[in-house]
Design a protein around this motif. Sequence first.
Motif, mmCIF file in Angstrom:
data_model
loop_
_atom_site.group_PDB
_atom_site.id
_atom_site.type_symbol
_atom_site.label_atom_id
_atom_site.label_comp_id
_atom_site.label_asym_id
_atom_site.label_seq_id
_atom_site.Cartn_x
_atom_site.Cartn_y
_atom_site.Cartn_z
ATOM 1 N N ASP A 1 0.805 -1.225 0.000
ATOM 2 C CA ASP A 1 0.000 0.000 0.000
ATOM 3 C C ASP A 1 0.833 1.267 0.000
ATOM 4 N N ALA B 1 -0.179 5.017 1.313
ATOM 5 C CA ALA B 1 -1.594 5.349 1.191
ATOM 6 C C ALA B 1 -2.361 4.824 2.395
ATOM 7 N N MET C 1 -5.358 3.045 4.080
ATOM 8 C CA MET C 1 -6.309 2.046 3.599
ATOM 9 C C MET C 1 -7.528 2.051 4.498
ATOM 10 N N ARG D 1 -7.148 3.980 -9.259
ATOM 11 C CA ARG D 1 -7.196 2.849 -8.329
ATOM 12 C C ARG D 1 -5.869 2.691 -7.622
ATOM 13 N N GLY D 2 -5.954 2.474 -6.329
ATOM 14 C CA GLY D 2 -4.755 2.193 -5.556
ATOM 15 C C GLY D 2 -4.345 0.751 -5.733
ATOM 16 N N SER E 1 -8.097 -1.524 -0.062
ATOM 17 C CA SER E 1 -8.927 -0.492 0.534
ATOM 18 C C SER E 1 -10.308 -0.467 -0.113
ATOM 19 N N GLU F 1 -12.320 1.781 -1.097
ATOM 20 C CA GLU F 1 -12.666 2.731 -2.159
ATOM 21 C C GLU F 1 -12.189 2.280 -3.535
ATOM 22 N N ALA F 2 -11.353 1.258 -3.634
ATOM 23 C CA ALA F 2 -10.779 0.838 -4.915
ATOM 24 C C ALA F 2 -11.830 0.596 -6.004
ATOM 25 N N LYS G 1 -11.474 5.456 -7.248
ATOM 26 C CA LYS G 1 -10.841 6.535 -6.485
ATOM 27 C C LYS G 1 -9.875 5.900 -5.505
ATOM 28 N N ARG G 2 -8.984 6.738 -4.966
ATOM 29 C CA ARG G 2 -8.104 6.233 -3.913
ATOM 30 C C ARG G 2 -7.824 7.338 -2.916
#
Length: 135
Positions: free
Chosen positions: A54, A57, A59, A111-112, A116, A118-119, A123-124
Amino acid sequence: MDAVPAGAALAARPVRPGEDFSRVALTAPALALLHSLWERHGPLMFHQSGGCCDGSAPMCFPAGEFLTGDADVQLGLFDLPGRGEVGFWMSREQFGYWSHTHLTVDVVAGRGSGFSLEAPEGKRFLIRSEILDVP
């Protein structure tokens, strides 16, 4: 330091012993995304490890899905209006490097590379940091 830094919509409540200042905040887009994620997943939490998967970022997980322990530090609690509390945790090792900074959680398109919540939204979450201005 102001309760809510410039560009932030919500500051986390301090939880570290002896601290009376917020170490982490959310931008308005991050706050809106958290509300949306809460509707689908229920109570939430953040963890930032700085690990290989990660990077740096934060998560977002369903609360309690990521188990925290002695290797983690809780930096604050967001009182999400109309929902509940969202804790923000960081690995103790990462906190050693970032203890002098204030963190603001923001959202960007893309995308992260993690697990997480929100992937799937395209969005990330990401961290914007600034030096803490506290004695």
